[in-house]
Motif scaffolding. Structure first.
Motif, PDB file in Angstrom:
ATOM      1  N   LEU A  57     -14.609  31.928  -6.693  1.00 42.11           N
ATOM      2  CA  LEU A  57     -13.606  32.567  -7.558  1.00 42.11           C
ATOM      3  C   LEU A  57     -12.344  31.718  -7.634  1.00 42.11           C
ATOM      4  N   MET A  58     -11.931  31.197  -6.483  1.00 36.17           N
ATOM      5  CA  MET A  58     -10.706  30.409  -6.467  1.00 36.17           C
ATOM      6  C   MET A  58     -10.903  29.089  -7.207  1.00 36.17           C
ATOM      7  N   THR A  59     -12.119  28.523  -7.100  1.00 39.42           N
ATOM      8  CA  THR A  59     -12.404  27.304  -7.869  1.00 39.42           C
ATOM      9  C   THR A  59     -12.288  27.589  -9.355  1.00 39.42           C
ATOM     10  N   ILE A  60     -12.830  28.735  -9.772  1.00 39.07           N
ATOM     11  CA  ILE A  60     -12.734  29.087 -11.192  1.00 39.07           C
ATOM     12  C   ILE A  60     -11.270  29.216 -11.597  1.00 39.07           C
ATOM     13  N   TYR A  61     -10.487  29.888 -10.748  1.00 35.40           N
ATOM     14  CA  TYR A  61      -9.057  30.034 -11.049  1.00 35.40           C
ATOM     15  C   TYR A  61      -8.411  28.666 -11.248  1.00 35.40           C
ATOM     16  N   VAL A  62      -8.642  27.776 -10.279  1.00 25.80           N
ATOM     17  CA  VAL A  62      -7.972  26.470 -10.321  1.00 25.80           C
ATOM     18  C   VAL A  62      -8.387  25.698 -11.573  1.00 25.80           C
ATOM     19  N   GLU A  63      -9.701  25.656 -11.843  1.00 28.75           N
ATOM     20  CA  GLU A  63     -10.152  24.882 -13.003  1.00 28.75           C
ATOM     21  C   GLU A  63      -9.658  25.506 -14.307  1.00 28.75           C
ATOM     22  N   MET A  64      -9.628  26.846 -14.336  1.00 25.34           N
ATOM     23  CA  MET A  64      -9.209  27.523 -15.546  1.00 25.34           C
ATOM     24  C   MET A  64      -7.750  27.210 -15.867  1.00 25.34           C
ATOM     25  N   PHE A  65      -6.900  27.248 -14.857  1.00 25.93           N
ATOM     26  CA  PHE A  65      -5.491  27.036 -15.144  1.00 25.93           C
ATOM     27  C   PHE A  65      -5.156  25.562 -15.298  1.00 25.93           C
ATOM     28  N   ARG A  66      -5.875  24.693 -14.575  1.00 24.65           N
ATOM     29  CA  ARG A  66      -5.512  23.274 -14.658  1.00 24.65           C
ATOM     30  C   ARG A  66      -5.932  22.653 -15.968  1.00 24.65           C
ATOM     31  N   ASN A  67      -6.983  23.191 -16.591  1.00 26.08           N
ATOM     32  CA  ASN A  67      -7.550  22.500 -17.744  1.00 26.08           C
ATOM     33  C   ASN A  67      -7.124  23.080 -19.082  1.00 26.08           C
ATOM     34  N   VAL A  68      -6.170  23.980 -19.065  1.00 28.92           N
ATOM     35  CA  VAL A  68      -5.661  24.539 -20.312  1.00 28.92           C
ATOM     36  C   VAL A  68      -4.152  24.295 -20.327  1.00 28.92           C
ATOM     37  N   PRO A  69      -3.596  23.877 -21.465  1.00 33.28           N
ATOM     38  CA  PRO A  69      -2.175  23.524 -21.507  1.00 33.28           C
ATOM     39  C   PRO A  69      -1.279  24.679 -21.078  1.00 33.28           C
ATOM     40  N   VAL A  70      -0.173  24.337 -20.403  1.00 34.34           N
ATOM     41  CA  VAL A  70       0.715  25.381 -19.896  1.00 34.34           C
ATOM     42  C   VAL A  70       1.371  26.131 -21.056  1.00 34.34           C
TER      43      VAL A  70
END
Lengths: 415, 444
Positions: free
Chosen positions: A127-140
């Motif tokens: 779940l945390m991996t998904i969180y990290v990848e989701m937020f890192r790979n979409v523009p702020v």
């Protein structure tokens, strides 16, 4: 026989400026300097010509003119009759507010997520991996507008609170309302710098609280050092936790009672809430988005920092008989911090710079005031943008200076 | 003395491992329920996943692909019986169906206006060719190295395909490089390398600034070969993001290497200039640089210059990316053992030979993760151009939401844009992991 000729005896020839390594570096530097000067001179002369043609020479006089626009979220008192300088100052404070809030929440979230990503629990780690990848790979910026949309679209309007009327935390689609601190026997404010654009009020209550807090923390520290000394001398540590707690809590409670501290609750009046502190959607969206986004990066830093500590350290600490939480706090974390801090600094800097995206949701930070409305109203692009850059440069360089100093102090002292 | 010791003479039969330690149960016990805290976390996460799926899945599986407006979508949903207490629930995918081409290509001519033809094959071809051009760089061991010639020509094909116009423009730009190279070759063999470089650069710059426009004009009147030109303001959507991202990435890498070398150099003035540039760019947000691009860059240029907004944005984004790239590469340079530099010196290599043959291959290899994450950062940062009014996906989303048909649409568009960005960035980060593994030469 040595065939090396002594270079010092040669006559200086012009070609040696290029062929001789002793002079060549000088030649290159002079050429670089001349090139740079030419470029700068070219840019400056172009700018001067263009500005003269436009009929607006560089002039910071517009700062004292009335700004005539409103800033709804602010720390200083400000009306639309105040000057552009005052507006920029309010904007600067807003930038700092969101940067500080964002850094704090991003750090807390990031550490939790980073640790959980290393968890032995398969589901949590994924779940945390998904969180990290989701937020890192979409523009702020996308996250900022997205969260703004969530706040506006999903939260109820203030009139939905008919019948509830008040609460400690009211979430509406116009923003969040939280209680404010009020003092019925207030010591009053000091007005500094009179009526100028830089005027500000300092609450004496606030100063009193800070003074008492610092004094009691110092007292607590004295008690701790005394206990340390006794432990070092005799091996027995006196029980001090109630003393240290009391020394901090009792004076603070007494002070708050003396000042008549109470909370002002937000209350529904008509179509909106009155009282309390109103955090607008724009601030909340920016704060949340920046924290969540930066937390993903901090989580990776924390994870890398913990993984960088070799397993032998943990095992050695366990062999010494330390318990797991003591191993973490005494052995692993102090070493991991050295790996974590430098990239953490650059993430704080990124967060501060990303706070300039406030302009997309209408939060009036320094970019929104000085680089936004002020610039558009006065038409002074050059002055506004250069000042804006200077402000950000100052903030960035001071954060990195402070953090580098801290980094220096926790660095491994090698001999 | 009698032997009283007991010695087992036959083996015990092998037993199955306990059911609780193997198979799915064993795995779950070990990975999900190893102690009470983990069990608690597992239960909480399962509940969380359940709630998210329960909310999102029915919303996403909504039969509105053919909706023509938000109101129409609501009708379809009502007919399908998707009515809850808060009104109809379900995504309105009609907006994606109707606008996905716009989100990808912006207002690039699609033949819908009378008198225009569908030119969207050009960006598609440009990006497909980009794959071909990148292949010899990205997967060096799997494609013939002759393709590198195409990669070298590609930077001139790419803008020609996108912006169109006469073919002589990109050709004369390429000719500048050729001229510079031949001057360098000739002069450096006759005199010295340094003079060669300086003269080569000067000749190329003179060609670009003075002679190339004459050349283009002359050739155009003799042999007018060209394709239909497309104005910059028609660019938009992901095409614009990718264009800005790719150009900034491609130009910032060499610039970043030069800046990093300058920062590491012994030449005081060069070092000072490089440090000043890097720290300045890294100290200000990209948005202020974009403001410079949109308002100030024309003021800095000679009076009367008015060049394209996309070109101005490209310049500033490239400078921005180069400063970050320089810091990443400096990290790689600093991580190299000093012995490598001394070894190169002891072989008698000069500065550029040492950099090219010994230092850079190793330093770049070390900095691959950093370089790729800078790439990803730059690509993500291209959405900022929506703030200065360019129609990147986010800018287009505002335009779509302002349309009377789609007023009130939020999640579908943001979700679509986010998903596309995610796909691009995630695949880039996976590629960097692949590259790291491939270049890993086993010093562990």
């Amino acid at each position: 026989m040595s065939s090396i000729t002594d270079p010092g005896k040669q006559q200086f020839r012009l070609s040696m400026l290029i062929y001789d390594t002793r002079y060549r570096s000088g030649t290159i530097q002079v050429i670089a300097m001349i090139g740079f000067m030419l470029l700068a001179a070219w840019l400056i002369s172009n700018t001067a010509q263009n500005l003269a043609a436009l009929g607006k020479p560089i002039d910071f006089g517009f700062f004292s003119e009335p700004a005539s626009y409103d800033i709804n979220q602010r720390l200083l008192d400000y009306t639309s009759r105040d000057s552009h300088l005052r507006a920029a100052l309010v904007g600067l404070l807003n930038t700092l507010v969101v940067a500080v809030l964002g850094c704090i929440t991003a750090t807390i979230l990031g550490v939790i997520i980073g640790v959980l990503r290393l968890s032995h629990n398969w589901l949590i780690a994924r779940l945390m991996t998904i969180y990290v990848e989701m937020f890192r790979n979409v523009p702020v910026l996308l996250w900022i507008v997205f969260i703004m949309a969530i706040l506006i679209e999903t939260l109820p309007a203030p009139r939905a609170f008919k019948g509830v009327e008040t609460g400690a935390l009211v979430l509406t689609n116009r923003g969040f309302y939280i209680p404010e601190a009020l003092f019925s026997r207030s010591l009053g404010d000091i007005h500094l710098l009179g009526e100028s654009s830089l005027r500000f009020d300092v609450s004496l209550d606030f100063i009193a609280i800070i003074v008492v807090l610092v004094a009691s923390l110092y007292a607590s520290h004295v008690i701790k050092t005394r206990a340390d000394r006794i432990q070092a001398a005799t091996g027995d540590r006196p029980t001090t936790w109630y003393l240290r707690l009391g020394v901090v809590v009792v004076p603070m409670v007494l002070l708050l009672v003396a000042l008549g501290f109470h909370l002002g609750m937000p209350e529904l009046k008509g179509f909106n809430f009155k009282g309390g502190t109103h955090l607008r959607n724009s601030l909340i969206a920016l704060w949340l988005a920046l924290s969540l986004y930066t937390a993903a990066f901090i989580a990776e830093i924390v994870r890398a920092g913990i993984m960088a500590i070799s397993h032998g350290q943990t095992e050695a600490a366990a062999a010494l008989g330390l318990r797991p939480n003591r191993i973490m706090s005494l052995v692993v974390l102090p070493q991991a911090l050295r790996v974590i801090i430098p990239p953490l600094i650059s993430n704080y800097l990124n967060l501060t710079k990303n706070s300039s995206l406030a302009i997309a949701v209408g939060y009036m930070d320094i970019t929104g005031t000085l680089g936004g409305i002020t610039m558009n109203q006065t038409g002074r692009e050059l002055e506004c943008i250069l000042l804006l850059m200077l402000v950000y440069l100052t903030i960035s360089l001071s954060i990195s200076a402070v953090m580098n100093w801290y980094n220096e102090s926790v660095k491994l002292k090698e001999r | 003395m009698s032997d009283i010791s007991f010695v087992r003479t036959e083996m015990l039969p092998e037993q199955e491992p306990p059911a609780s330690t193997v198979g799915a149960i064993g795995w779950a016990r070990e990975n999900l329920f190893s102690n009470w805290f983990n069990s608690l976390l597992t239960v909480i996460s399962i509940y969380f996943i359940y709630m998210v799926l329960k909310g999102a899945l029915p919303w996403m599986l909504s039969p509105t692909w053919n909706g023509t407006s938000l109101a129409h979508c609501r009708e379809i949903l009502t007919e399908a019986g998707r009515v809850t207490d808060h009104g109809v629930s379900g995504a309105c995918w009609g907006v994606i169906n109707e606008r996905w081409q716009q989100l990808l290509f912006g207002f690039y001519p699609n033949g819908s206006e009378p008198g225009t033809t569908d030119l969207r094959w050009r960006p598609v071809l440009a990006f497909l060719l980009m794959g071909v051009a990148l292949a010899p760089v990205l997967f060096a061991d799997k494609v013939p190295s002759k393709l590198l010639y195409f990669s070298a020509a590609y930077p001139f094909i790419f803008p020609w395909l996108l912006w169109g116009g006469t073919i002589w423009g990109p050709l004369s730009a390429a000719l500048g490089f050729v001229i510079g190279y031949f001057v360098y070759r000739f002069v450096s063999s006759a005199f010295s390398g340094l003079i060669g470089i300086i003269l080569g650069v000067v000749c190329a710059v003179v060609w670009w600034l003075v002679l190339s426009s004459l050349f283009v004009g002359a050739m155009n009147s003799i042999l007018p070969i060209g394709i239909e030109a497309v104005e910059s303001r028609k660019f938009g959507g992901f095409m614009l993001s990718i264009t800005i991202g790719v150009v900034a990435i491609a130009c910032s890498l060499p610039l970043g290497i030069v800046l990093a070398l300058g920062r590491q150099s012994d030449l005081m003035i060069v070092k000072f200039l490089c440090v000043g540039f890097i720290e300045f760019i890294r100290g200000v947000p990209l948005i202020t640089l974009l403001f410079v691009a949109s308002t100030l860059l024309n003021i800095f240029m000679p009076p009367g210059t008015n060049f394209d907004i996309i070109l101005r944005v490209l310049i500033m984004v490239t400078l921005f990316a180069a400063a970050y790239m320089a810091e990443v590469i400096r990290g790689g340079l600093a991580a190299l053992p000093k012995g490598q530099y001394e070894g190169a010196d002891s072989l008698g290599l000069n500065y550029w030979q040492a950099q090219r043959l010994i230092i850079m291959p190793q330093a770049l290899k070390i900095s691959i993760p950093g370089i790729v994450s800078t790439f990803i950062g730059v690509f993500k940062d291209t959405v900022l151009v929506s703030i200065i009014g360019l129609l990147d996906p986010l800018g287009l989303s505002n335009a779509i939401r302002a349309d009377a048909n789609w007023n009130g649409i939020v999640w579908e568009i943001y979700g679509f844009i986010g998903l596309l960005f995610f796909i691009f960035c995630f695949s880039m980060s996976r590629y960097s992991m692949y590259l790291e593994r491939k270049l890993q030469t086993g010093h562990r």
